[in-house]
Write a protein that holds these residues in place. Structure first.
Motif, PDB file in Angstrom:
ATOM      1  N   VAL A 214       0.840  -1.196   0.000  1.00 32.23           N
ATOM      2  CA  VAL A 214       0.000   0.000   0.000  1.00 32.23           C
ATOM      3  C   VAL A 214       0.881   1.253   0.000  1.00 32.23           C
ATOM      4  O   VAL A 214       0.655   2.194  -0.765  1.00 32.23           O
ATOM      5  N   ALA A 215       1.916   1.237   0.845  1.00 36.93           N
ATOM      6  CA  ALA A 215       2.802   2.404   0.930  1.00 36.93           C
ATOM      7  C   ALA A 215       3.491   2.651  -0.408  1.00 36.93           C
ATOM      8  O   ALA A 215       3.636   3.793  -0.857  1.00 36.93           O
ATOM      9  N   LEU A 216       3.917   1.571  -1.068  1.00 33.54           N
ATOM     10  CA  LEU A 216       4.596   1.718  -2.366  1.00 33.54           C
ATOM     11  C   LEU A 216       3.649   2.362  -3.387  1.00 33.54           C
ATOM     12  O   LEU A 216       4.019   3.323  -4.066  1.00 33.54           O
ATOM     13  N   TYR A 217       2.422   1.829  -3.470  1.00 36.97           N
ATOM     14  CA  TYR A 217       1.499   2.371  -4.465  1.00 36.97           C
ATOM     15  C   TYR A 217       1.069   3.786  -4.111  1.00 36.97           C
ATOM     16  O   TYR A 217       0.843   4.616  -4.986  1.00 36.97           O
ATOM     17  N   ARG A 218       0.981   4.056  -2.795  1.00 33.85           N
ATOM     18  CA  ARG A 218       0.596   5.413  -2.393  1.00 33.85           C
ATOM     19  C   ARG A 218       1.673   6.408  -2.842  1.00 33.85           C
ATOM     20  O   ARG A 218       1.375   7.477  -3.368  1.00 33.85           O
ATOM     21  N   SER A 219       2.919   6.038  -2.662  1.00 34.52           N
ATOM     22  CA  SER A 219       3.982   6.976  -3.056  1.00 34.52           C
ATOM     23  C   SER A 219       4.025   7.123  -4.582  1.00 34.52           C
ATOM     24  O   SER A 219       4.335   8.173  -5.116  1.00 34.52           O
ATOM     25  N   ARG A 220       3.654   6.032  -5.274  1.00 39.38           N
ATOM     26  CA  ARG A 220       3.643   6.118  -6.744  1.00 39.38           C
ATOM     27  C   ARG A 220       2.525   7.047  -7.220  1.00 39.38           C
ATOM     28  O   ARG A 220       2.721   7.859  -8.131  1.00 39.38           O
ATOM     29  N   VAL A 221       1.351   6.918  -6.582  1.00 44.86           N
ATOM     30  CA  VAL A 221       0.229   7.807  -6.945  1.00 44.86           C
ATOM     31  C   VAL A 221       0.631   9.265  -6.700  1.00 44.86           C
ATOM     32  O   VAL A 221       0.427  10.137  -7.548  1.00 44.86           O
ATOM     33  N   ALA A 222       1.267   9.506  -5.542  1.00 40.39           N
ATOM     34  CA  ALA A 222       1.666  10.881  -5.206  1.00 40.39           C
ATOM     35  C   ALA A 222       2.620  11.425  -6.267  1.00 40.39           C
ATOM     36  O   ALA A 222       2.524  12.583  -6.686  1.00 40.39           O
ATOM     37  N   ARG A 223       3.495  10.569  -6.734  1.00 45.79           N
ATOM     38  CA  ARG A 223       4.456  11.012  -7.738  1.00 45.79           C
ATOM     39  C   ARG A 223       3.778  11.373  -9.061  1.00 45.79           C
ATOM     40  O   ARG A 223       4.064  12.404  -9.659  1.00 45.79           O
ATOM     41  N   PHE A 224       2.850  10.518  -9.496  1.00 48.91           N
ATOM     42  CA  PHE A 224       2.183  10.821 -10.765  1.00 48.91           C
ATOM     43  C   PHE A 224       1.262  12.031 -10.639  1.00 48.91           C
ATOM     44  O   PHE A 224       0.989  12.715 -11.615  1.00 48.91           O
ATOM     45  N   GLU A 225       0.771  12.274  -9.407  1.00 52.19           N
ATOM     46  CA  GLU A 225      -0.048  13.477  -9.210  1.00 52.19           C
ATOM     47  C   GLU A 225       0.809  14.730  -9.401  1.00 52.19           C
ATOM     48  O   GLU A 225       0.337  15.749  -9.888  1.00 52.19           O
ATOM     49  N   ARG A 226       2.064  14.633  -9.027  1.00 55.80           N
ATOM     50  CA  ARG A 226       2.969  15.789  -9.215  1.00 55.80           C
ATOM     51  C   ARG A 226       3.308  15.982 -10.687  1.00 55.80           C
ATOM     52  O   ARG A 226       3.578  17.083 -11.145  1.00 55.80           O
ATOM     53  N   GLU A 227       3.323  14.870 -11.443  1.00 51.54           N
ATOM     54  CA  GLU A 227       3.731  14.938 -12.851  1.00 51.54           C
ATOM     55  C   GLU A 227       2.501  15.080 -13.737  1.00 51.54           C
ATOM     56  O   GLU A 227       1.787  14.119 -13.971  1.00 51.54           O
TER      57      GLU A 227
ATOM     58  N   VAL B   3      24.556   9.618  -5.260  1.00 53.63           N
ATOM     59  CA  VAL B   3      23.231   9.001  -5.367  1.00 53.63           C
ATOM     60  C   VAL B   3      23.341   7.482  -5.250  1.00 53.63           C
ATOM     61  O   VAL B   3      22.596   6.833  -4.506  1.00 53.63           O
ATOM     62  N   LEU B   4      24.304   6.906  -5.961  1.00 51.45           N
ATOM     63  CA  LEU B   4      24.476   5.442  -5.938  1.00 51.45           C
ATOM     64  C   LEU B   4      24.814   4.965  -4.527  1.00 51.45           C
ATOM     65  O   LEU B   4      24.312   3.935  -4.077  1.00 51.45           O
ATOM     66  N   GLU B   5      25.645   5.724  -3.835  1.00 54.60           N
ATOM     67  CA  GLU B   5      26.019   5.316  -2.473  1.00 54.60           C
ATOM     68  C   GLU B   5      24.811   5.367  -1.535  1.00 54.60           C
ATOM     69  O   GLU B   5      24.641   4.489  -0.691  1.00 54.60           O
ATOM     70  N   GLU B   6      23.977   6.382  -1.744  1.00 61.08           N
ATOM     71  CA  GLU B   6      22.781   6.480  -0.901  1.00 61.08           C
ATOM     72  C   GLU B   6      21.842   5.299  -1.171  1.00 61.08           C
ATOM     73  O   GLU B   6      21.265   4.720  -0.247  1.00 61.08           O
TER      74      GLU B   6
ATOM     75  N   GLU C 239      11.472   5.878  -4.764  1.00 56.93           N
ATOM     76  CA  GLU C 239      10.536   6.831  -5.362  1.00 56.93           C
ATOM     77  C   GLU C 239      10.365   8.056  -4.481  1.00 56.93           C
ATOM     78  O   GLU C 239      10.382   9.180  -4.958  1.00 56.93           O
ATOM     79  N   GLU C 240      10.194   7.810  -3.173  1.00 56.26           N
ATOM     80  CA  GLU C 240       9.901   8.935  -2.281  1.00 56.26           C
ATOM     81  C   GLU C 240      11.075   9.892  -2.172  1.00 56.26           C
ATOM     82  O   GLU C 240      10.900  11.102  -2.096  1.00 56.26           O
ATOM     83  N   ARG C 241      12.276   9.333  -2.116  1.00 58.39           N
ATOM     84  CA  ARG C 241      13.446  10.209  -1.985  1.00 58.39           C
ATOM     85  C   ARG C 241      13.878  10.766  -3.346  1.00 58.39           C
ATOM     86  O   ARG C 241      14.827  11.531  -3.429  1.00 58.39           O
ATOM     87  N   GLY C 242      13.203  10.313  -4.400  1.00 51.60           N
ATOM     88  CA  GLY C 242      13.546  10.799  -5.742  1.00 51.60           C
ATOM     89  C   GLY C 242      14.877  10.238  -6.233  1.00 51.60           C
ATOM     90  O   GLY C 242      15.495  10.759  -7.164  1.00 51.60           O
ATOM     91  N   LEU C 243      15.319   9.131  -5.606  1.00 48.26           N
ATOM     92  CA  LEU C 243      16.631   8.593  -5.985  1.00 48.26           C
ATOM     93  C   LEU C 243      16.609   7.980  -7.384  1.00 48.26           C
ATOM     94  O   LEU C 243      17.587   8.061  -8.120  1.00 48.26           O
ATOM     95  N   ASP C 244      15.472   7.347  -7.729  1.00 49.85           N
ATOM     96  CA  ASP C 244      15.392   6.754  -9.069  1.00 49.85           C
ATOM     97  C   ASP C 244      15.474   7.842 -10.137  1.00 49.85           C
ATOM     98  O   ASP C 244      16.133   7.688 -11.164  1.00 49.85           O
ATOM     99  N   ARG C 245      14.843   8.970  -9.828  1.00 47.30           N
ATOM    100  CA  ARG C 245      14.863  10.088 -10.785  1.00 47.30           C
ATOM    101  C   ARG C 245      16.244  10.715 -10.877  1.00 47.30           C
ATOM    102  O   ARG C 245      16.677  11.148 -11.943  1.00 47.30           O
TER     103      ARG C 245
ATOM    104  N   GLY D 200      13.377  22.726  -6.649  1.00 45.83           N
ATOM    105  CA  GLY D 200      14.672  22.082  -6.432  1.00 45.83           C
ATOM    106  C   GLY D 200      14.733  20.651  -6.925  1.00 45.83           C
ATOM    107  O   GLY D 200      15.817  20.081  -7.044  1.00 45.83           O
ATOM    108  N   ALA D 201      13.564  20.041  -7.235  1.00 46.16           N
ATOM    109  CA  ALA D 201      13.582  18.655  -7.723  1.00 46.16           C
ATOM    110  C   ALA D 201      14.045  18.638  -9.175  1.00 46.16           C
ATOM    111  O   ALA D 201      13.643  19.501  -9.964  1.00 46.16           O
ATOM    112  N   PRO D 202      14.871  17.659  -9.525  1.00 43.36           N
ATOM    113  CA  PRO D 202      15.345  17.622 -10.908  1.00 43.36           C
ATOM    114  C   PRO D 202      14.221  17.226 -11.865  1.00 43.36           C
ATOM    115  O   PRO D 202      13.375  16.409 -11.505  1.00 43.36           O
ATOM    116  N   PRO D 203      14.185  17.795 -13.086  1.00 41.42           N
ATOM    117  CA  PRO D 203      13.194  17.368 -14.073  1.00 41.42           C
ATOM    118  C   PRO D 203      13.514  15.935 -14.525  1.00 41.42           C
ATOM    119  O   PRO D 203      14.650  15.496 -14.374  1.00 41.42           O
ATOM    120  N   ASP D 204      12.531  15.229 -15.076  1.00 44.19           N
ATOM    121  CA  ASP D 204      12.809  13.855 -15.478  1.00 44.19           C
ATOM    122  C   ASP D 204      13.624  13.830 -16.774  1.00 44.19           C
ATOM    123  O   ASP D 204      13.729  14.818 -17.495  1.00 44.19           O
TER     124      ASP D 204
END
Lengths: 220, 369
Positions: free
Chosen positions: A5-18, B120-123, B142-148, B196-200
């Motif tokens: 749930v947490a994974l999908y929630r963070s994914r939804v939040a991300r697409f909402e920003r984009e 980034v890789l080390e984190e 995803e949350e920390r934006g590391l993949d991006r 401050g977030a990087p564009p994709d």
């Protein structure tokens, strides 16, 4: 299940920003909804309809990305480059792939086929442009007024320039024809906006240059 | 006669190695069958063709390399999915992912330009080894934006753009400078807009393409214009010099015999004026009037960048020669004498030619006195 749930929630939040990922957002919401309703991974698997929602999410990601690229190339007037992105979008909409493998195959097949058309199209423009100085020289010798005693020598010089340009084109045409059967330079295509915009000749000069290419090397 | 082994090996070697890898992993299934069919067809075409262009053309027409790559990807991803579905599959997926990040780190570590990427890789690796589950790992990325940060490679792009701008300035490359400046401005504005977030990655790529696409016609028109006036100047230099006393021993007209050299000289004297008229017409098509050439931006730029090899005295002589360069005409004796005098003293060339001034030096141009 909380992790999912947490994974999908963070994914939804991300697409909402984009703002540019509407399909991905809808697909991620469907997954989040299924994960929130499920009590165990097994139940989630049922809600996910055995991977159907996950596959939809993958298709949505591809479709969003293809649409951005299509819009980008359309805006630049690059219709040949935009075409495979539109084709992928049409194919995804008419017969959605039944698996992630089928999705990957579909996208790569369409793009690989388009690559030959893109190469041939841009090869024409780049070849025309790379001959800009040769065409200048051809025109200078052809039109430059010379005293009568020098006319026959200048005519021979002009014939040599023609041979040089033709030789360059023969080799390159043979290469291109191996990839695109029956290929002959379709010079008039240079009038299309995608080429016109990127060639630095004025409109009048481009028309004259196309005429000169026809006269020297022929074309489709 | 088949394609020679060495060439077929160079073209098909990668595919043979990939098929061998699939064998070593003992994979099977429809994707593996397709992959073998594609490779078999490539091998058979290598036997049928003798011409390399025709061979690679047919490979492309039948899309054999693409079909092979596609089947190869499916064979490997099928195997990975089967592995993940087994008990403990998530742990294996996490281990796989960390392995791949470690390999990337090994490639980039120690490179100055890669410093942001290394961070980034080390984190990511620290996160993966913190005891987190695979799902937790994916969420944190995803949350920390590391993949991006990896995917967008924005820190790298900015550093590369700053380098590119510096190089373009050093090289006095007008449109490369404008391109790098615009890409940097776009990137900084995009980062500022998103707090401050990087564009994709795709946004960066598309913006970069749009900027270059818009500048390309200007860069091309510029280089064509420079070429056209360089050739017009050269025409006048040759025409005047062909009348000078040093001409018969000058390399520009050297023939196999004295008569041949004389013939070459006579041609330049007779032919150049008529051709000059066309060159000046071509220049006008590039939007430059000969009489205003020294004020044109392309000329001022090349002059300031010290890419014009002629001295000021010699350039002034070129412009003084122009009114006399008419079909059947000859240059006045005093202009020929000036050319001889400059040539004898070595004053016809610019002494600092080719040594670009500091970036940003204000543009100058030829002065008439």
């Amino acid at each position: 299940m909380e992790e999912l749930v947490a994974l999908y929630r963070s994914r939804v939040a991300r697409f909402e920003r984009e703002a540019y990922a509407p399909r991905s957002l809808a697909a991620a919401r469907a997954l989040l909804d299924a994960a929130m309703r499920a009590t165990t991974p097994e139940v989630f698997h049922q809600y996910d309809l055995a991977g159907h929602l996950s596959l939809n999410a993958a298709i949505a990601r591809v479709a969003d990305s293809e649409e951005r690229r299509a819009v980008h190339w359309d805006a630049l007037g690059e219709t040949v480059r935009a075409a495979p992105h539109h084709e992928v979008l049409r194919a995804l909409a008419s017969t959605p792939p039944a698996s992630e493998d089928a999705l990957v195959s579909l996208v790569s097949r369409i793009h690989q086929q388009a690559n030959l058309r893109i190469v041939a199209d841009e090869e024409l423009r780049e070849r025309a442009w790379s001959n800009r100085e040769a065409l200048d020289e051809h025109e200078v010798v052809e039109r430059g007024e010379v005293p009568p005693a020098w006319r026959s020598e200048q005519a021979r010089s002009l014939a040599r320039k023609v041979d040089e340009i033709r030789a360059l084109f023969r080799a390159a045409d043979a290469n291109l024809a191996a990839f695109v059967p029956g290929w002959r330079p379709p010079w008039e295509v240079l009038d299309a906006p995608r080429h016109r915009l990127r060639l630095a000749w004025s409109d009048g000069e481009r028309v004259e240059r196309i005429r000169r290419f026809h006269a020297i090397v022929g074309g489709a | 006669m088949p394609i020679p082994d060495a060439i077929a090996g160079a073209m098909l070697g990668t595919f043979r190695a990939m098929a061998a890898e699939i064998d070593a992993k003992r994979l099977s299934g429809p994707a593996v069958d397709e992959l073998r069919t594609s490779l078999g067809r490539m091998e058979s075409l290598a036997q049928q063709h003798s011409d390399i262009a025709a061979f690679s053309g047919q490979l492309a027409q039948e899309n054999l390399m693409g079909a092979f790559g596609d089947a190869y990807g499916r064979a490997l991803s099928g195997a990975a999915r089967a592995e993940a579905a087994q008990p403990g599959g998530d742990t294996k997926l996490l281990a796989r992912a960390l392995e791949a990040y470690e390999q990337a780190l090994a490639v980039h570590r120690g490179k100055a330009a890669s410093a942001p990427l290394v961070r980034v890789l080390e984190e990511i690796l620290a996160l993966g080894r913190s005891g987190v589950s695979y799902l937790g790992f994916c969420r944190e990325l995803e949350e920390r934006g590391l993949d991006r940060a990896l995917d967008g490679t924005v820190p790298l792009t900015r550093a590369a753009l700053v380098d590119e701008l510096g190089l373009a300035q050093q090289a006095w490359d007008r449109w490369r400078i404008v391109g790098a400046e615009r890409e940097l401005a776009w990137l900084d504005a995009a980062v500022a807009r998103s707090g401050g977030a990087p564009p994709d990655a795709l946004a960066v790529t598309m913006a970069s393409l749009e900027i270059r696409h818009a500048l390309e016609p200007h860069a091309r028109a510029w280089s064509l214009a420079v070429h056209r006036w360089e050739r017009a100047i050269e025409n006048l230099v040759d025409w005047l010099d062909a009348h000078a006393s040093f001409a018969p021993t000058d390399a520009r007209w050297a023939g196999d015999s004295r008569a041949a050299t004389e013939h070459n000289l006579a041609r330049t004297r007779a032919v150049n004026p008529g051709q000059l008229a066309i060159r000046i017409e071509l220049l006008a098509r590039s939007g430059i009037a000969w009489d205003h050439l020294v004020e044109h931006e392309t000329f001022r730029w090349e002059y300031t960048a010290r890419r014009i090899g002629l001295s000021d005295e010699r350039l002034r002589l070129v412009f003084a020669t122009r009114p006399h360069a008419v079909v059947g005409g000859s240059p006045p004796r005093e202009l020929v004498a000036r050319a001889e005098e400059l040539h004898a003293a070595g004053r016809h060339v610019r002494t600092d030619a080719g040594r670009a001034p500091a970036p940003g030096t204000p543009l100058a141009t030829l002065r008439w006195a």
